[in-house]
Design a protein around this motif. Structure first.
Motif, PDB file in Angstrom:
ATOM      1  N   TRP A 175      -2.419 -34.753 -15.182  1.00  0.00           N
ATOM      2  CA  TRP A 175      -1.548 -35.092 -14.043  1.00  0.00           C
ATOM      3  C   TRP A 175      -0.431 -34.063 -13.971  1.00  0.00           C
ATOM      4  O   TRP A 175       0.359 -33.927 -14.901  1.00  0.00           O
ATOM      5  CB  TRP A 175      -0.947 -36.500 -14.210  1.00  0.00           C
ATOM      6  CG  TRP A 175      -1.985 -37.583 -14.302  1.00  0.00           C
ATOM      7  CD1 TRP A 175      -3.346 -37.424 -14.238  1.00  0.00           C
ATOM      8  CD2 TRP A 175      -1.757 -38.978 -14.485  1.00  0.00           C
ATOM      9  NE1 TRP A 175      -3.982 -38.626 -14.361  1.00  0.00           N
ATOM     10  CE2 TRP A 175      -3.026 -39.610 -14.513  1.00  0.00           C
ATOM     11  CE3 TRP A 175      -0.625 -39.760 -14.619  1.00  0.00           C
ATOM     12  CZ2 TRP A 175      -3.187 -40.973 -14.683  1.00  0.00           C
ATOM     13  CZ3 TRP A 175      -0.772 -41.125 -14.790  1.00  0.00           C
ATOM     14  CH2 TRP A 175      -2.038 -41.724 -14.810  1.00  0.00           C
ATOM     15  N   TYR A 176      -0.404 -33.357 -12.846  1.00  0.00           N
ATOM     16  CA  TYR A 176       0.546 -32.250 -12.746  1.00  0.00           C
ATOM     17  C   TYR A 176       1.977 -32.697 -13.009  1.00  0.00           C
ATOM     18  O   TYR A 176       2.747 -31.999 -13.639  1.00  0.00           O
ATOM     19  CB  TYR A 176       0.469 -31.612 -11.358  1.00  0.00           C
ATOM     20  CG  TYR A 176      -0.824 -30.881 -11.117  1.00  0.00           C
ATOM     21  CD1 TYR A 176      -1.379 -30.089 -12.122  1.00  0.00           C
ATOM     22  CD2 TYR A 176      -1.488 -30.976  -9.917  1.00  0.00           C
ATOM     23  CE1 TYR A 176      -2.566 -29.419 -11.918  1.00  0.00           C
ATOM     24  CE2 TYR A 176      -2.679 -30.303  -9.704  1.00  0.00           C
ATOM     25  CZ  TYR A 176      -3.211 -29.532 -10.707  1.00  0.00           C
ATOM     26  OH  TYR A 176      -4.378 -28.884 -10.508  1.00  0.00           O
ATOM     27  N   ALA A 177       2.312 -33.870 -12.511  1.00  0.00           N
ATOM     28  CA  ALA A 177       3.700 -34.298 -12.643  1.00  0.00           C
ATOM     29  C   ALA A 177       4.090 -34.506 -14.099  1.00  0.00           C
ATOM     30  O   ALA A 177       5.268 -34.477 -14.443  1.00  0.00           O
ATOM     31  CB  ALA A 177       3.919 -35.582 -11.861  1.00  0.00           C
ATOM     32  N   LEU A 178       3.109 -34.747 -14.961  1.00  0.00           N
ATOM     33  CA  LEU A 178       3.425 -35.025 -16.362  1.00  0.00           C
ATOM     34  C   LEU A 178       3.215 -33.822 -17.270  1.00  0.00           C
ATOM     35  O   LEU A 178       3.609 -33.851 -18.422  1.00  0.00           O
ATOM     36  CB  LEU A 178       2.532 -36.174 -16.874  1.00  0.00           C
ATOM     37  CG  LEU A 178       2.674 -37.511 -16.146  1.00  0.00           C
ATOM     38  CD1 LEU A 178       1.817 -38.557 -16.819  1.00  0.00           C
ATOM     39  CD2 LEU A 178       4.127 -37.970 -16.153  1.00  0.00           C
ATOM     40  N   THR A 179       2.559 -32.780 -16.765  1.00  0.00           N
ATOM     41  CA  THR A 179       2.284 -31.653 -17.652  1.00  0.00           C
ATOM     42  C   THR A 179       3.524 -30.774 -17.786  1.00  0.00           C
ATOM     43  O   THR A 179       4.340 -30.672 -16.870  1.00  0.00           O
ATOM     44  CB  THR A 179       1.120 -30.785 -17.120  1.00  0.00           C
ATOM     45  OG1 THR A 179       1.327 -30.588 -15.730  1.00  0.00           O
ATOM     46  CG2 THR A 179      -0.205 -31.432 -17.351  1.00  0.00           C
ATOM     47  N   GLU A 180       3.607 -30.142 -18.950  1.00  0.00           N
ATOM     48  CA  GLU A 180       4.704 -29.212 -19.189  1.00  0.00           C
ATOM     49  C   GLU A 180       4.446 -27.961 -18.374  1.00  0.00           C
ATOM     50  O   GLU A 180       3.297 -27.659 -18.043  1.00  0.00           O
ATOM     51  CB  GLU A 180       4.713 -28.810 -20.672  1.00  0.00           C
ATOM     52  CG  GLU A 180       5.027 -29.936 -21.612  1.00  0.00           C
ATOM     53  CD  GLU A 180       6.485 -30.332 -21.536  1.00  0.00           C
ATOM     54  OE1 GLU A 180       7.328 -29.420 -21.537  1.00  0.00           O
ATOM     55  OE2 GLU A 180       6.765 -31.535 -21.434  1.00  0.00           O
ATOM     56  N   LEU A 181       5.497 -27.232 -18.067  1.00  0.00           N
ATOM     57  CA  LEU A 181       5.285 -25.937 -17.436  1.00  0.00           C
ATOM     58  C   LEU A 181       4.493 -25.071 -18.404  1.00  0.00           C
ATOM     59  O   LEU A 181       4.790 -25.037 -19.602  1.00  0.00           O
ATOM     60  CB  LEU A 181       6.623 -25.255 -17.172  1.00  0.00           C
ATOM     61  CG  LEU A 181       7.404 -25.721 -15.956  1.00  0.00           C
ATOM     62  CD1 LEU A 181       8.671 -24.902 -15.834  1.00  0.00           C
ATOM     63  CD2 LEU A 181       6.566 -25.566 -14.703  1.00  0.00           C
ATOM     64  N   SER A 182       3.460 -24.393 -17.918  1.00  0.00           N
ATOM     65  CA  SER A 182       2.662 -23.570 -18.831  1.00  0.00           C
ATOM     66  C   SER A 182       3.447 -22.333 -19.254  1.00  0.00           C
ATOM     67  O   SER A 182       3.247 -21.791 -20.325  1.00  0.00           O
ATOM     68  CB  SER A 182       1.352 -23.162 -18.163  1.00  0.00           C
ATOM     69  OG  SER A 182       1.639 -22.482 -16.974  1.00  0.00           O
ATOM     70  N   ASP A 183       4.350 -21.880 -18.405  1.00  0.00           N
ATOM     71  CA  ASP A 183       5.088 -20.671 -18.733  1.00  0.00           C
ATOM     72  C   ASP A 183       6.383 -20.678 -17.919  1.00  0.00           C
ATOM     73  O   ASP A 183       6.329 -20.695 -16.692  1.00  0.00           O
ATOM     74  CB  ASP A 183       4.229 -19.460 -18.347  1.00  0.00           C
ATOM     75  CG  ASP A 183       4.733 -18.187 -18.981  1.00  0.00           C
ATOM     76  OD1 ASP A 183       5.929 -18.164 -19.326  1.00  0.00           O
ATOM     77  OD2 ASP A 183       3.949 -17.248 -19.145  1.00  0.00           O
ATOM     78  N   ASP A 184       7.509 -20.706 -18.596  1.00  0.00           N
ATOM     79  CA  ASP A 184       8.760 -20.743 -17.822  1.00  0.00           C
ATOM     80  C   ASP A 184       9.509 -19.422 -17.904  1.00  0.00           C
ATOM     81  O   ASP A 184      10.683 -19.337 -17.582  1.00  0.00           O
ATOM     82  CB  ASP A 184       9.646 -21.897 -18.299  1.00  0.00           C
ATOM     83  CG  ASP A 184      10.032 -21.744 -19.754  1.00  0.00           C
ATOM     84  OD1 ASP A 184       9.564 -20.767 -20.390  1.00  0.00           O
ATOM     85  OD2 ASP A 184      10.786 -22.584 -20.263  1.00  0.00           O
ATOM     86  N   ARG A 185       8.773 -18.387 -18.369  1.00  0.00           N
ATOM     87  CA  ARG A 185       9.465 -17.098 -18.458  1.00  0.00           C
ATOM     88  C   ARG A 185       9.619 -16.477 -17.068  1.00  0.00           C
ATOM     89  O   ARG A 185       8.825 -16.758 -16.173  1.00  0.00           O
ATOM     90  CB  ARG A 185       8.667 -16.138 -19.351  1.00  0.00           C
ATOM     91  CG  ARG A 185       8.764 -16.520 -20.819  1.00  0.00           C
ATOM     92  CD  ARG A 185       7.894 -15.657 -21.663  1.00  0.00           C
ATOM     93  NE  ARG A 185       6.494 -15.847 -21.319  1.00  0.00           N
ATOM     94  CZ  ARG A 185       5.502 -15.215 -21.929  1.00  0.00           C
ATOM     95  NH1 ARG A 185       5.745 -14.382 -22.898  1.00  0.00           N
ATOM     96  NH2 ARG A 185       4.267 -15.430 -21.564  1.00  0.00           N
ATOM     97  N   PRO A 186      10.608 -15.599 -16.900  1.00  0.00           N
ATOM     98  CA  PRO A 186      10.764 -14.953 -15.589  1.00  0.00           C
ATOM     99  C   PRO A 186       9.545 -14.100 -15.248  1.00  0.00           C
ATOM    100  O   PRO A 186       8.787 -13.702 -16.146  1.00  0.00           O
ATOM    101  CB  PRO A 186      12.004 -14.089 -15.754  1.00  0.00           C
ATOM    102  CG  PRO A 186      12.475 -14.255 -17.130  1.00  0.00           C
ATOM    103  CD  PRO A 186      11.615 -15.194 -17.871  1.00  0.00           C
ATOM    104  N   LEU A 187       9.380 -13.817 -13.969  1.00  0.00           N
ATOM    105  CA  LEU A 187       8.217 -13.058 -13.534  1.00  0.00           C
ATOM    106  C   LEU A 187       8.268 -11.613 -14.038  1.00  0.00           C
ATOM    107  O   LEU A 187       7.249 -11.007 -14.312  1.00  0.00           O
ATOM    108  CB  LEU A 187       8.162 -13.076 -12.002  1.00  0.00           C
ATOM    109  CG  LEU A 187       6.798 -12.939 -11.376  1.00  0.00           C
ATOM    110  CD1 LEU A 187       5.832 -13.985 -11.897  1.00  0.00           C
ATOM    111  CD2 LEU A 187       6.912 -13.055  -9.869  1.00  0.00           C
ATOM    112  N   ALA A 188       9.469 -11.069 -14.150  1.00  0.00           N
ATOM    113  CA  ALA A 188       9.581  -9.694 -14.661  1.00  0.00           C
ATOM    114  C   ALA A 188      10.322  -9.711 -15.982  1.00  0.00           C
ATOM    115  O   ALA A 188      11.151 -10.578 -16.228  1.00  0.00           O
ATOM    116  CB  ALA A 188      10.331  -8.839 -13.662  1.00  0.00           C
ATOM    117  N   TRP A 189       9.997  -8.745 -16.829  1.00  0.00           N
ATOM    118  CA  TRP A 189      10.695  -8.641 -18.096  1.00  0.00           C
ATOM    119  C   TRP A 189      12.014  -7.905 -17.867  1.00  0.00           C
ATOM    120  O   TRP A 189      12.128  -7.142 -16.905  1.00  0.00           O
ATOM    121  CB  TRP A 189       9.810  -7.912 -19.104  1.00  0.00           C
ATOM    122  CG  TRP A 189       8.623  -8.747 -19.495  1.00  0.00           C
ATOM    123  CD1 TRP A 189       8.239  -9.914 -18.907  1.00  0.00           C
ATOM    124  CD2 TRP A 189       7.684  -8.481 -20.510  1.00  0.00           C
ATOM    125  NE1 TRP A 189       7.110 -10.395 -19.499  1.00  0.00           N
ATOM    126  CE2 TRP A 189       6.741  -9.541 -20.498  1.00  0.00           C
ATOM    127  CE3 TRP A 189       7.528  -7.467 -21.440  1.00  0.00           C
ATOM    128  CZ2 TRP A 189       5.672  -9.599 -21.376  1.00  0.00           C
ATOM    129  CZ3 TRP A 189       6.454  -7.527 -22.313  1.00  0.00           C
ATOM    130  CH2 TRP A 189       5.540  -8.582 -22.294  1.00  0.00           C
TER     131      TRP A 189
END
Ligand code: SF4
Length: 656
Positions: free
Chosen positions: A388-402
């Motif tokens: 369930w999308y609402a319950l899943t953790e963000l897979s990656d919360d890093r910024p788009l660019a380094w």
């Protein structure tokens, strides 16, 4: 392949992979420069690597003090110890291809970044090995199919039903067609290798085989039209949706050329549109529809079920044929408004809604949870809360660019990002957008505008238009002709505008780069660079769409502002143009009216805030590198390709 079923990643995943390969190469280069031996490949067994922490996996290649682990697997590990030196600065495409050819190139990457490429690389390796053993195309395909693991995955998805199940069915059908074709190919050319098979496939303009409808084997339900059921019989037949307006459908159906009228006339019917003629025609159609219904209803040997819906407040009414079939004996059932469809996704949705609704009674919610658990155990899609999308953790919360990445932005991207950053990220980074016919038309008009600027005669322009026109698919001849007329009008508008334009054309279709700061560059292409009477650059952007900015918005039009900023930063210095004298949109499409409309932005130096364009670019560059992309309602929402993933739309909101 990376974004297909094998790689199973998206454009962000590919982008991350490219970046990680670049970082790994840079780190390996640095290690090589210090004299450290660089080992490519991952000599350690898989479990050890998957336990590697993010920090560890991002480290440089193993050094002498930190030697590589002894080889644990077969001959490949021997190869894995070969140094990759000398390194060169390869493009990210080259690195990606190299990594797919040889998965050892992925050894230094984080496992979750490398995983899609590893899957593809493994499969390519299987194909290469099978081809090396001179197997037939069919055998090579079989090896690849077996190794892919898609068979089990697609079969269980197909069995689960729903839209994904239907997609899996189509995918499996596609694989069956491919194997069919390979078998026929091998029968036809038993000695031909896989290369000839691939050439043969690529050369096909029309698919050689198709999955034409076939009779189902054994116990199965056939779904077909009444016409196609003629002459067939079954024990049980269901004629569904027998609604008035659908059956009979008394709309006049004529063919484009009206051959049926010709037939009527040749039979002696008068050729006029009187009410009597229309009534005669209606009665004839009603008889035909009744005959067809009779055909459908008489296909049953044992049992016939006919269904229709209707109600006092509803517009739907059961067909008159239903009461003709069983006068006064119709069986009716009342349907609750809240009744759910008889489908698995609807059941799962209902259970989820019950579980998550605190206002529902506790025992009911518990019962729904138990049912969901049972369905989850049976791998029914959507039943397991982990999905369930609402319950899943963000897979990656890093910024788009380094942080040390250089952000390269185009003037049009600045405008798109300013309008809605969510749309920008979904269309640009994930590839949610798709090329429309109007975009292709725009490309052609731009190409013709370049020729027109070179003072080619109108005939030459039209003949060029003829040459490239067939590249566009308009879906229908009449639409094709209409668009062709539109294109010719745009060319005429452009020619008139071009003839009256007082400025000097310096370069059409000019690519440029301008450095804004250490981490931000503007990169793009302008339609025309022109010089005004004061020797200043005026950048022209040709528009072929149907909407245009309001005149009072032009002073802060992002794209025009960025063109001027680029000029100021020396993008067109090679033409001796360093001072911006403004920029303009030239509307050639519906937005123009009879003549082309030039919409001008004044020179930056004349603006009360001459730094606004630079501030805008800096803000946008920071936004593009961040991890947060906000949905902003704007005029383009109606046609936005990303709206099904956008929370401001009913269809795009997050559900529990
Ligand atoms: Fe942005 Fe509108 Fe598209 Fe949503 S629908 S992403 S708000 S442009």
């Amino acid at each position: 392949m990376l974004t297909g079923p094998v790689g199973a990643t998206d454009m962000i995943g590919v982008r991350r992979l490219r970046r990680a390969l670049r970082v790994a190469e840079n780190e390996a280069l640095a290690a090589a420069a210090q004299g450290d031996p660089v080992i490519v490949g991952d000599p350690s067994p898989e479990p050890a690597r998957s336990a590697t922490t993010e920090k560890e996996s991002a480290r440089p290649a193993p050094t002498e003090e930190e030697p590589a682990q002894p080889a644990t697997t077969e001959a490949d590990d021997e190869e894995a110890r070969q140094p990759m030196l000398p390194f060169g600065m390869r493009s990210s495409d080259e690195m990606l291809i190299a990594a797919l050819r040889d998965e050892r190139e992925l050894a230094l990457l984080e496992p979750h970044v490398a995983a899609p490429a590893e899957r593809v690389a493994k499969l390519l390796k299987v194909a290469r090995e099978a081809a090396r053993k001179s197997q037939t195309a069919e055998e090579v395909l079989w090896d690849v199919w077996q190794a892919s693991g898609l068979s089990d995955r697609w079969t269980s998805t197909s069995l689960a039903g729903g839209p994904r199940g239907a997609q899996a069915d189509r995918d499996l059908d596609g694989v069956v067609s491919l194997f069919d074709y390979a078998a026929k190919f091998v029968d036809r050319l038993p000695k031909a290798g896989i290369e000839v098979f691939l050439d043969d496939l690529v050369a096909q303009e029309i698919p050689a085989t198709s999955l034409a409808a076939q009779a189902p084997d054994g116990e199965a339900v056939r779904i077909l039209t009444a016409h196609r059921s003629k002459g067939l019989e079954w024990d049980v037949v269901v004629v569904a949706g027998v609604q008035e307006g659908v059956w009979p459908d008394l709309r006049l159906r004529g063919s484009l050329l009206g051959t049926e009228t010709l037939v009527e006339v040749s039979d002696g019917s008068p050729l006029d549109g009187t009410d009597a003629v229309k009534a005669a025609l209606g009665s004839k159609m009603l008889s035909e529809e009744r005959r067809l219904f009779y055909v459908a209803a008489t296909r049953a040997r044992r049992k016939l079920v006919v269904t229709a819906v209707g109600g006092e407040d509803a517009e739907e009414r059961p067909s008159r044929f239903l009461s003709e079939l069983m006068p006064g004996e119709l069986e009716t059932a009342t349907v609750d408004d809240r009744a759910r469809w008889l489908s698995m996704p609807a059941l799962v949705a209902d259970l989820r809604a019950t579980v998550c609704d605190p206002s529902r009674p506790e025992p009911l919610r518990r019962a729904a949870a138990r049912h969901l658990a049972r369905l989850a155990e049976a791998n029914i899609p959507g039943a397991d809360p982990k999905t369930w999308y609402a319950l899943t953790e963000l897979s990656d919360d890093r910024p788009l660019a380094w942080p040390d990445d250089i952000v390269s932005i185009s003037p049009s991207a600045v405008e798109n990002f300013t309008k809605c950053s969510l749309r920008w990220v979904l269309e640009t980074a994930v590839g949610a957008g798709s090329a429309s016919v109007s975009q292709s038309l725009g490309t052609i008009i731009h190409a013709i505008a370049v020729l027109a600027a070179e003072d080619n005669p109108v005939d030459a322009l039209n003949s060029r238009l003829d040459d490239i026109w067939h590249e566009l698919d308009f879906g229908g001849l009449w639409f094709n002709r209409k668009q062709r007329h539109v294109a010719e009008q745009m060319v005429e508008r452009f020619l008139r505008w071009h003839a009256e334009n007082p400025r000097e054309l310096i370069a059409p279709e000019e690519a440029f780069t301008a450095v804004v700061s250490e981490n931000v560059i503007i990169k793009g292409r302008v339609d025309r660079v022109e010089r005004d009477g004061e020797g200043r650059a005026v950048i022209i952007d040709i528009k072929t769409g149907s909407s245009k900015p309001k005149d009072d918005e032009l002073n802060r039009h992002p794209q025009l502002g960025v063109y001027q900023l680029a000029t100021l930063l020396g993008a067109f210095k090679r033409h001796g143009l360093v001072e911006p004298g403004g920029a303009a949109l030239v509307q050639l499409g519906k937005a123009a009216g009879k003549d082309a409309k030039e919409q001008r932005q004044g020179a930056l130096s004349d603006d009360a805030e001459p730094g606004w364009a630079e501030d805008l670019v800096t803000t946008v560059a920071a936004g593009m590198s961040s991890q947060l992309f906000v949905a902003k309602v704007n005029d383009g929402c109606r046609t936005c390709a990303a709206k099904i993933s956008c929370p401001v739309n009913d269809s795009g909101g997050q559900v529990c």
